[in-house]
Design a protein around this motif. Structure first.
Motif, PDB file in Angstrom:
ATOM      1  N   GLY A  42       0.795  -1.226   0.000  1.00  0.00           N
ATOM      2  CA  GLY A  42       0.000   0.000   0.000  1.00  0.00           C
ATOM      3  C   GLY A  42       0.821   1.266   0.000  1.00  0.00           C
ATOM      4  N   HIS A  43       2.096   1.169   0.387  1.00  0.00           N
ATOM      5  CA  HIS A  43       2.963   2.359   0.476  1.00  0.00           C
ATOM      6  C   HIS A  43       4.342   2.039  -0.118  1.00  0.00           C
ATOM      7  CE1 HIS A  43       0.012   2.497   3.780  1.00  0.00           C
ATOM      8  NE2 HIS A  43      -0.024   3.808   3.561  1.00  0.00           N
ATOM      9  N   PRO A  44       4.401   1.669  -1.391  1.00  0.00           N
ATOM     10  CA  PRO A  44       5.684   1.219  -1.961  1.00  0.00           C
ATOM     11  C   PRO A  44       6.776   2.286  -1.950  1.00  0.00           C
ATOM     12  CG  PRO A  44       4.040   1.536  -3.687  1.00  0.00           C
ATOM     13  CD  PRO A  44       3.314   1.624  -2.383  1.00  0.00           C
ATOM     14  N   LEU A  45       6.426   3.538  -2.222  1.00  0.00           N
ATOM     15  CA  LEU A  45       7.447   4.585  -2.271  1.00  0.00           C
ATOM     16  C   LEU A  45       7.951   4.941  -0.879  1.00  0.00           C
ATOM     17  CD1 LEU A  45       6.031   6.945  -5.046  1.00  0.00           C
ATOM     18  CD2 LEU A  45       7.529   4.951  -5.249  1.00  0.00           C
ATOM     19  N   THR A  46       7.036   4.971   0.086  1.00  0.00           N
ATOM     20  CA  THR A  46       7.445   5.228   1.471  1.00  0.00           C
ATOM     21  C   THR A  46       8.341   4.106   1.981  1.00  0.00           C
ATOM     22  OG1 THR A  46       5.380   6.407   1.883  1.00  0.00           O
ATOM     23  CG2 THR A  46       6.605   5.668   3.816  1.00  0.00           C
ATOM     24  N   ALA A  47       7.984   2.867   1.652  1.00  0.00           N
ATOM     25  CA  ALA A  47       8.802   1.724   2.064  1.00  0.00           C
ATOM     26  C   ALA A  47      10.196   1.801   1.453  1.00  0.00           C
ATOM     27  CB  ALA A  47       8.114   0.420   1.658  1.00  0.00           C
ATOM     28  N   PHE A  48      10.270   2.206   0.195  1.00  0.00           N
ATOM     29  CA  PHE A  48      11.562   2.349  -0.477  1.00  0.00           C
ATOM     30  C   PHE A  48      12.429   3.391   0.217  1.00  0.00           C
ATOM     31  CE2 PHE A  48      14.100   4.703  -3.601  1.00  0.00           C
ATOM     32  CZ  PHE A  48      14.898   3.692  -4.125  1.00  0.00           C
ATOM     33  N   LEU A  49      11.843   4.557   0.510  1.00  0.00           N
ATOM     34  CA  LEU A  49      12.609   5.618   1.162  1.00  0.00           C
ATOM     35  C   LEU A  49      13.027   5.230   2.574  1.00  0.00           C
ATOM     36  CD1 LEU A  49      10.634   8.793  -0.006  1.00  0.00           C
ATOM     37  CD2 LEU A  49      12.807   7.924  -0.888  1.00  0.00           C
ATOM     38  N   ALA A  50      12.155   4.502   3.269  1.00  0.00           N
ATOM     39  CA  ALA A  50      12.488   4.061   4.622  1.00  0.00           C
ATOM     40  C   ALA A  50      13.718   3.166   4.600  1.00  0.00           C
ATOM     41  CB  ALA A  50      11.304   3.337   5.248  1.00  0.00           C
ATOM     42  N   TRP A  51      13.797   2.264   3.634  1.00  0.00           N
ATOM     43  CA  TRP A  51      14.968   1.372   3.520  1.00  0.00           C
ATOM     44  C   TRP A  51      16.204   2.162   3.098  1.00  0.00           C
ATOM     45  CZ3 TRP A  51      15.709  -3.875   4.425  1.00  0.00           C
ATOM     46  CH2 TRP A  51      16.911  -4.408   3.956  1.00  0.00           C
ATOM     47  N   LEU A  52      16.044   3.033   2.099  1.00  0.00           N
ATOM     48  CA  LEU A  52      17.185   3.790   1.592  1.00  0.00           C
ATOM     49  C   LEU A  52      17.835   4.638   2.670  1.00  0.00           C
ATOM     50  CD1 LEU A  52      19.040   5.066  -0.538  1.00  0.00           C
ATOM     51  CD2 LEU A  52      17.152   6.610  -1.128  1.00  0.00           C
ATOM     52  N   PHE A  53      17.008   5.330   3.470  1.00  0.00           N
ATOM     53  CA  PHE A  53      17.569   6.280   4.428  1.00  0.00           C
ATOM     54  C   PHE A  53      17.867   5.663   5.792  1.00  0.00           C
ATOM     55  CE2 PHE A  53      15.706   9.224   1.293  1.00  0.00           C
ATOM     56  CZ  PHE A  53      16.866   9.931   1.007  1.00  0.00           C
ATOM     57  N   THR A  54      17.762   4.360   5.878  1.00  0.00           N
ATOM     58  CA  THR A  54      18.251   3.652   7.060  1.00  0.00           C
ATOM     59  C   THR A  54      19.375   2.697   6.645  1.00  0.00           C
ATOM     60  OG1 THR A  54      16.440   2.034   6.820  1.00  0.00           O
ATOM     61  CG2 THR A  54      16.109   3.846   8.379  1.00  0.00           C
ATOM     62  N   VAL A  55      19.024   1.612   6.018  1.00  0.00           N
ATOM     63  CA  VAL A  55      20.028   0.629   5.599  1.00  0.00           C
ATOM     64  C   VAL A  55      20.976   1.226   4.566  1.00  0.00           C
ATOM     65  CG1 VAL A  55      20.394  -1.612   4.506  1.00  0.00           C
ATOM     66  CG2 VAL A  55      18.488  -1.294   6.111  1.00  0.00           C
ATOM     67  N   GLY A  56      20.401   1.848   3.516  1.00  0.00           N
ATOM     68  CA  GLY A  56      21.232   2.390   2.448  1.00  0.00           C
ATOM     69  C   GLY A  56      22.205   3.441   2.931  1.00  0.00           C
ATOM     70  N   GLN A  57      21.714   4.398   3.706  1.00  0.00           N
ATOM     71  CA  GLN A  57      22.602   5.445   4.201  1.00  0.00           C
ATOM     72  C   GLN A  57      23.533   4.939   5.293  1.00  0.00           C
ATOM     73  OE1 GLN A  57      23.021   8.713   2.909  1.00  0.00           O
ATOM     74  NE2 GLN A  57      21.983   7.522   1.327  1.00  0.00           N
ATOM     75  N   GLY A  58      23.115   3.912   5.998  1.00  0.00           N
ATOM     76  CA  GLY A  58      24.020   3.290   6.964  1.00  0.00           C
ATOM     77  C   GLY A  58      25.263   2.755   6.277  1.00  0.00           C
ATOM     78  N   ILE A  59      25.073   2.156   5.096  1.00  0.00           N
ATOM     79  CA  ILE A  59      26.213   1.660   4.313  1.00  0.00           C
ATOM     80  C   ILE A  59      27.066   2.826   3.828  1.00  0.00           C
ATOM     81  CG2 ILE A  59      26.888   0.421   2.228  1.00  0.00           C
ATOM     82  CD1 ILE A  59      24.257  -1.187   2.514  1.00  0.00           C
TER      83      ILE A  59
END
Length: 276
Positions: free
Chosen positions: A22-39
């Motif tokens: 139901g929230h694909p774009l929000t889910a994408f940003l949530a992953w990017l700015f946690t896991v992705g930016q953590g890397i």
């Protein structure tokens, strides 16, 4: 030709899968700015004996491409995820798209460099071979191909289901710029903020360019080449200098961002043409 990856969703599981669907774009940003930016931030916090570009590549693959594929699978089903992945090797487009992808942004960047930086002092042979061609390969395959797959083929493509090309570009540009926050860290806060704001503004016409190419071709190979050719013309691959930095070895800072201006010039020209 309007390209789309969105298909009618099938039955969705309960819990987190339902929320993601139901929230694909929000889910994408949530992953990017946690896991992705953590890397991306890891080498800034821990001294590691490998080039920082390795972590930028890992961010593109694990912080951008992985969630884009996974969320497409969850929201639209495995068949949609398969179609998404096939877009990466969709090479059957007219030759003019390859010419646009490989030549237009670098040529504009070189054209901007001449009045701003004067005559080049570096070797054209080195600039074209080790600066441009090698950087193109090193930035396309592990980095920009995946990056455009996530931003153009997933994020912006979904926004264009509900918004115009220009509005989608306006929405994507700030978060695309913010993805690069780790590259601005280390500067004084006002400078870092100004750098990201400047990048966000320039990325609006660039995202118009990528959106237009997506609408006309649906090829993530072409989009990856556009991104990689621009980076190869300017800063390079992260493992070595690009074309302009090789031509202007004493002007690394200015030469390293002229490709951003070239992206903007080309994007504005595409917008002026007025075709969808």
């Amino acid at each position: 030709m309007q390209s789309t990856l969105v298909t009618p969703a099938g039955p969705v599981r309960s819990g987190i899968s339902r929320w993601i669907a139901g929230h694909p774009l929000t889910a994408f940003l949530a992953w990017l700015f946690t896991v992705g930016q953590g890397i991306a931030f890891f080498p800034l916090l821990v001294d590691v004996p490998v080039p920082h570009q390795v972590f930028i590549v890992a961010t593109s693959l694990l912080g951008l491409l992985l969630p884009a594929v996974a969320i497409t699978w969850i929201a639209d089903g495995p068949a949609a995820a398969g179609r998404f992945l096939r877009r990466f090797v969709d090479w059957r487009v007219a030759w003019r798209w390859y010419a646009l992808a490989l030549a237009v942004v670098p040529v504009v960047a070189v054209g901007l460099a001449r009045p701003l930086l004067g005559a080049p002092t570096g070797s054209w042979t080195d600039a074209l071979v080790s600066g441009f061609a090698l950087s193109l390969v090193l930035t396309l395959i592990p980095n920009n191909w995946a990056e455009e797959g996530a931003w153009s083929g997933f994020f912006q493509a979904r926004l264009q289901q509900r918004h115009s090309l220009v509005m989608a570009a306006l929405l994507v540009a700030p978060v695309f710029a913010l993805q690069h926050v780790s590259l601005a860290v280390g500067n004084p806060l006002p400078v870092a903020v100004a750098m990201l704001a400047f990048l966000a503004v320039l990325m609006v016409p660039y995202r118009i360019l990528t959106g237009r190419i997506w609408n006309r071709t649906g090829s993530l190979l072409i989009l990856g080449l556009v991104h990689a050719a621009g980076n190869a013309a300017g800063p390079g691959s992260g493992f070595g200098d690009g074309l302009l930095r090789t031509l202007y070895p004493g002007e690394a800072m200015t030469a390293g961002f002229l490709h951003l201006l070239a992206y903007a010039v080309v994007g504005l020209a595409v917008l002026a043409l007025g075709r969808k």
